[in-house]
Design an enzyme around this catalytic site. Structure first.
Site, PDB file in Angstrom:
ATOM      1  N   GLU A  39       0.829  -1.201   0.000  1.00 44.43           N
ATOM      2  CA  GLU A  39       0.000   0.000   0.000  1.00 44.43           C
ATOM      3  C   GLU A  39       0.872   1.262   0.000  1.00 44.43           C
ATOM      4  O   GLU A  39       0.628   2.194  -0.758  1.00 44.43           O
ATOM      5  CB  GLU A  39      -0.913  -0.032   1.227  1.00 44.43           C
ATOM      6  CG  GLU A  39      -1.815   1.161   1.409  1.00 44.43           C
ATOM      7  CD  GLU A  39      -3.003   1.194   0.468  1.00 44.43           C
ATOM      8  OE1 GLU A  39      -3.830   2.106   0.605  1.00 44.43           O
ATOM      9  OE2 GLU A  39      -3.109   0.317  -0.408  1.00 44.43           O
TER      10      GLU A  39
ATOM     11  N   THR B 213     -13.144   8.455 -11.938  1.00 39.18           N
ATOM     12  CA  THR B 213     -12.215   7.907 -10.952  1.00 39.18           C
ATOM     13  C   THR B 213     -12.681   6.565 -10.389  1.00 39.18           C
ATOM     14  O   THR B 213     -11.898   5.843  -9.782  1.00 39.18           O
ATOM     15  CB  THR B 213     -11.990   8.920  -9.804  1.00 39.18           C
ATOM     16  OG1 THR B 213     -10.850   8.528  -9.046  1.00 39.18           O
ATOM     17  CG2 THR B 213     -13.206   9.011  -8.898  1.00 39.18           C
TER      18      THR B 213
END
Length: 279
Positions: free
Chosen positions: A138, A270
């Site tokens: 991440e 998005t």
């Protein structure tokens, strides 16, 4: 560029961090996309995109120092407190930047930006392949080259920064989870559609196989706790909606004919929902 946080109550910009990642990503992503969605009715979004990327590219985009000398790029942060400096900390979230550079370069006839976009997209693909699970963390920090054209590997410098338990070139895996995010395959898909470089499909397939191997459960797919796992991954019993809405959609599209949601006809927002562009 805009700082990460603005104080509208007092009309001040007191934040000292600039990023293309969390808290800022969609702002920049929508600059070329709004230009396309509105049919380029004026040059407002183009001007904002050019100004922001002309600042971001030399200050936030970096080439990592790697023993193989791979010519790839990542998006980091920039800190203006004290001595201004690049912070070569990248996020899975910022992997959308390759697609943004590619799309903006294509829309505004900037081949240099398309090339930068491809190096950014390939950088995220490299980060996947670097870890035992075949999936990237991440948030992570890398060794940054001082110069993009001349970047010799320095083993001692890497060991000094404490990276010996990580793939070479990585200093830390600050957040080692994989949350089924779409941004890496999103950029690889967009650059494939722009360049038609078939090896990007090969890269996508390697990523897909690694993700499925690392995240598949009896019923669905799960976020995992640590991409550094050598054996069985620790599943977190969590599946965000963007896994089906975005990640799997981009994997499907990169292996589909280019007229399936053609980027000449649609803009993907998005959340990867296609909106028809003006004809």
């Amino acid at each position: 560029m805009w700082p990460t946080v603005l104080d509208f109550q007092h009309e001040e910009a007191r934040d000292t961090q600039f990023t293309l990642g969390a808290l800022a990503d969609s702002l920049y992503e929508y600059l070329p996309k709004m230009h396309a969605l509105l049919g380029g009715v004026d040059d407002t979004y183009e001007k904002m995109f050019r100004a922001a990327m002309n600042t971001a590219e030399p200050n936030l985009i970096f080439r990592p120092m790697l023993p193989g000398g791979e010519d790839i790029l990542f998006a980091g942060d920039y800190q203006t407190t004290g001595a201004t400096k690049l912070v070569p900390r990248s996020q899975h979230l910022t992997c959308f930047v390759g697609g943004m550079f590619g799309l903006g370069g294509k829309l505004f006839d900037n081949k240099t930006q398309v090339a930068i976009g491809e190096k950014l997209a390939r950088g995220c693909g490299f980060a996947y392949s670097a870890f035992p699970t075949g999936v990237m963390p991440e948030i992570f920090t890398m060794m940054a080259c001082e110069h993009r054209d001349l970047c010799a590997w320095d083993e001692q410098a890497w060991e000094k920064h404490g990276g010996e338990n990580l793939p070479k070139g990585f200093i830390n895996a600050w957040d080692p989870r994989y949350l089924l995010r779409p941004e890496a395959i999103e950029s690889i898909f967009i650059l494939y559609r722009i360049t038609a470089n078939a090896d990007l499909q090969d890269l996508a397939w390697q990523m897909f196989e690694a993700i499925m191997k690392s995240t598949t459960t009896q019923y669905a797919n799960s976020a995992i706790a640590d991409v550094r796992a050598e054996q069985e991954t620790n599943k977190l019993d969590s599946m965000e909606s963007f896994w089906t809405a975005e990640t799997l959609k981009y994997f499907y599209l990169i292996f589909s004919p280019p007229d399936v949601i053609s980027l000449d006809e649609y803009v993907l927002n998005t959340e990867a929902h296609p909106f028809k562009r003006p004809s």
